[in-house]
Design a protein around this motif. Structure first.
Motif, short mmCIF file in Angstrom:
data_model
loop_
_atom_site.label_atom_id
_atom_site.label_comp_id
_atom_site.label_asym_id
_atom_site.label_seq_id
_atom_site.Cartn_x
_atom_site.Cartn_y
_atom_site.Cartn_z
N CYS A 1 4.69 13.66 -2.04
CA CYS A 1 4.49 12.53 -1.12
C CYS A 1 5.51 11.40 -1.31
O CYS A 1 5.14 10.23 -1.52
CB CYS A 1 3.07 11.98 -1.25
N GLU B 1 6.85 9.21 0.45
CA GLU B 1 6.74 8.69 1.80
C GLU B 1 6.91 7.17 1.88
O GLU B 1 6.48 6.55 2.84
CB GLU B 1 5.38 9.11 2.37
N GLU B 2 7.50 6.59 0.86
CA GLU B 2 7.86 5.17 0.91
C GLU B 2 9.16 5.00 0.13
O GLU B 2 9.57 5.87 -0.64
CB GLU B 2 6.73 4.28 0.39
N ASN C 1 10.51 3.38 -2.49
CA ASN C 1 10.67 3.50 -3.94
C ASN C 1 10.57 4.96 -4.38
O ASN C 1 11.37 5.44 -5.19
CB ASN C 1 9.64 2.66 -4.68
N ALA C 2 9.57 5.67 -3.85
CA ALA C 2 9.36 7.06 -4.25
C ALA C 2 10.52 7.94 -3.79
O ALA C 2 11.06 8.74 -4.57
CB ALA C 2 8.04 7.56 -3.69
N THR D 1 11.01 7.20 6.50
CA THR D 1 11.40 6.43 5.31
C THR D 1 12.89 6.55 5.05
O THR D 1 13.57 5.57 4.73
CB THR D 1 10.61 6.93 4.08
N HIS E 1 -2.43 14.36 1.25
CA HIS E 1 -2.00 14.15 -0.13
C HIS E 1 -2.60 15.17 -1.10
O HIS E 1 -1.91 15.68 -1.98
CB HIS E 1 -2.36 12.73 -0.58
N GLY F 1 4.96 10.75 -6.14
CA GLY F 1 5.47 9.91 -5.08
C GLY F 1 4.46 8.85 -4.72
O GLY F 1 3.87 8.21 -5.61
N HIS F 2 4.18 8.70 -3.42
CA HIS F 2 3.30 7.62 -2.95
C HIS F 2 1.88 8.16 -2.76
O HIS F 2 1.40 8.37 -1.63
CB HIS F 2 3.83 7.06 -1.64
N ARG G 1 4.52 2.23 -8.74
CA ARG G 1 5.17 1.77 -7.52
C ARG G 1 6.09 0.58 -7.77
O ARG G 1 7.03 0.33 -7.02
CB ARG G 1 4.11 1.39 -6.48
#
Length: 463
Positions: free
Chosen positions: A181, A183-184, A186-187, A214, A233, A255-256, A437
């Motif tokens: 995931c 999906e943002e 940072n990740a 993203t 998820h 990840g997120h 995060r």
């Protein structure tokens, strides 16, 4: 050190003095911060001229400042004031080179106690002159003698231990990593940056549209990266475990998504990745001012570990420390006091863990406890308390009594002591890269480097 100046009346034509200074990469960082000159030509890890190699050239003003050290400390010494300085630069100096600054008295004038000195800075290794010039100063008229005291210390927030881990890990084959995931920003950014540093070969698992959006927001390309569609998820985490079983992934990266959702399929007794030990979390921390990496465990998984779980916590940390190049890791088992107190259960567990290591039930490192925080990391504190052991004051690993204490310790080091933290879960078939995060790029890169180094040593046979 006893320092005594030379007054105007004492100075003689031809008199000389010199000082030596090893110019370090940290010196260049301090100078950049103090002067505001951030020219990348003068930074140890930057390429200032586009040739693909960092230059780390010592700034001219820094070289000239070495002359002032001789004038202010030795000749004439305390009480000296500058009137003028000329400087001509003949060659460059670089971080890691020793420089010799020298002054020679060439003239004196009673007018305002003026003294003229020839100035020179040369490289100690080959004798090449880097700077030459002339200084005019007002020399002191009164004798001053004193014992110099240490100035307040400076700690450079440079994370040299993580830099070394990256240097060791980058030549290794990229670790095939299931990124769950991303999906943002940072990740996804952490995974892509680790790929750019050849630490991992990512396989992105999640909702393809969210991952693509993203990437567009970040202005990065996903060309050549495998993306597996698992928009839920829970299913994405299960798919990552499946990839490990299929031999298509050698690590899993968060990840997120929530940590418990990531770990649930890993812990599944039938289809998960258990290897006999409890899963435990380890922070590998690069703390400015500490001359070795510091491992803190367990700060994220085991809330109130019993003695059996603590055995796995200690053993996993020792195994990881060995993978990072610490030949005989020293684990300090923390409690509120360095003495065994029946009213403090963590002190009893610490004593038992220490004895179990003595009897070979924990292997590969040295274990001592109970230790309070001060005498675990500070040799002077340990000696003051009369503690004599190979671990006290020298701990590479800090074993917290519970998750509360471990998490508080790690966050304190991060937010008060300006440490960087890499997070890895051990005890599974493959390392699990667990980032917060809030983690920055260096933390994410270091986490991948830690996983890659451990995989390289164990061959993927133990997480």
């Amino acid at each position: 050190m006893h320092i005594e100046n030379r007054t105007f009346d004492e100075l003689k034509i031809g008199e000389t003095a010199e000082l030596r200074r090893l110019c370090t990469a940290d010196d260049l960082l301090v100078f950049a911060n103090v002067s505001g000159n951030h020219n990348p030509l003068h930074l140890f890890d930057a390429d200032g001229d586009g040739d693909g190699h960092p230059e780390a050239i010592v700034p001219g003003a820094y070289v000239a400042a070495l002359v002032t050290a001789v004038l202010g400390n030795v000749l004439p010494g305390a009480g000296t004031l500058y009137r003028s300085q000329t400087s001509v630069f003949h060659a460059y100096a670089h971080a890691g080179e020793e420089l010799v600054s020298k002054v020679t008295v060439t003239d004196k004038s009673d007018r305002e106690s003026m003294v003229t000195l020839a100035t020179e800075v040369r490289r100690a290794g080959d004798g090449v002159v880097v700077l030459s010039g002339v200084a005019e100063v007002t020399a002191p008229r009164r004798k001053v003698a004193y014992d110099s005291h240490d100035l307040p210390g400076l700690i450079v927030q440079r994370h040299r231990h993580f830099e070394r881990l990256l240097q060791k890990a980058e030549p290794l084959p990229a670790l095939r990593t299931a990124v769950v995931c991303p999906e943002e920003p940072n990740a996804l950014g952490g995974a892509l940056k680790a790929r750019d540093h050849t630490l991992i070969e990512p396989v992105l698992i999640g909702a393809p549209d969210r991952i693509a959006e993203t990437a567009r927001e970040m202005g990065v390309s996903l060309e050549g990266i495998e993306i597996l569609a698992e928009p839920v998820h829970r299913d994405a985490a299960r798919r990552a475990v499946q990839l490990v079983h299929e031999g298509r992934a050698e690590a899993i990266m968060k990840g997120h998504l929530h940590t418990d959702m990531l770990l649930r399929p890993i812990l599944d007794k039938q289809t998960g990745l258990r290897m006999g030990r409890r899963l435990t979390h380890i922070f590998v921390m690069d703390v400015p001012g500490v001359d070795h990496p510091l491992l803190v465990t367990d700060a994220a998984i085991n809330i109130a570990p019993d003695l059996k779980t603590k055995v796995d916590i200690v053993q996993n940390a020792i195994d990881l420390a060995i993978s990072l190049g610490i030949e005989q890791p020293k684990a300090g088992v923390l409690s509120a006091t360095e003495t065994v107190n029946p009213d403090i259960p963590s002190s009893i567990d610490a004593a038992l863990l220490s004895k179990m290591a003595d009897r070979g039930q924990i292997t590969g490192g040295l274990v001592d406890g109970p230790l309070a925080m001060d005498n675990a990391v500070d040799i002077a504190a340990a000696r003051t308390k009369g503690i004599r052991s190979a671990v006290a004051g020298r701990a590479d690993i800090l074993v917290a009594p519970n998750l509360d204490a471990g998490n508080m310790l790690a966050k304190q080091l991060t937010y008060i002591s300006h440490a960087e933290a890499a997070g890895v879960v051990m005890g599974a078939r493959v390392p699990v890269i667990l980032n917060s995060r809030a983690d920055d790029d260096m933390s994410r890169l270091a986490s991948c480097a830690v996983a890659a180094l451990h995989h390289a040593r164990t061959g993927g046979g133990a997480g």
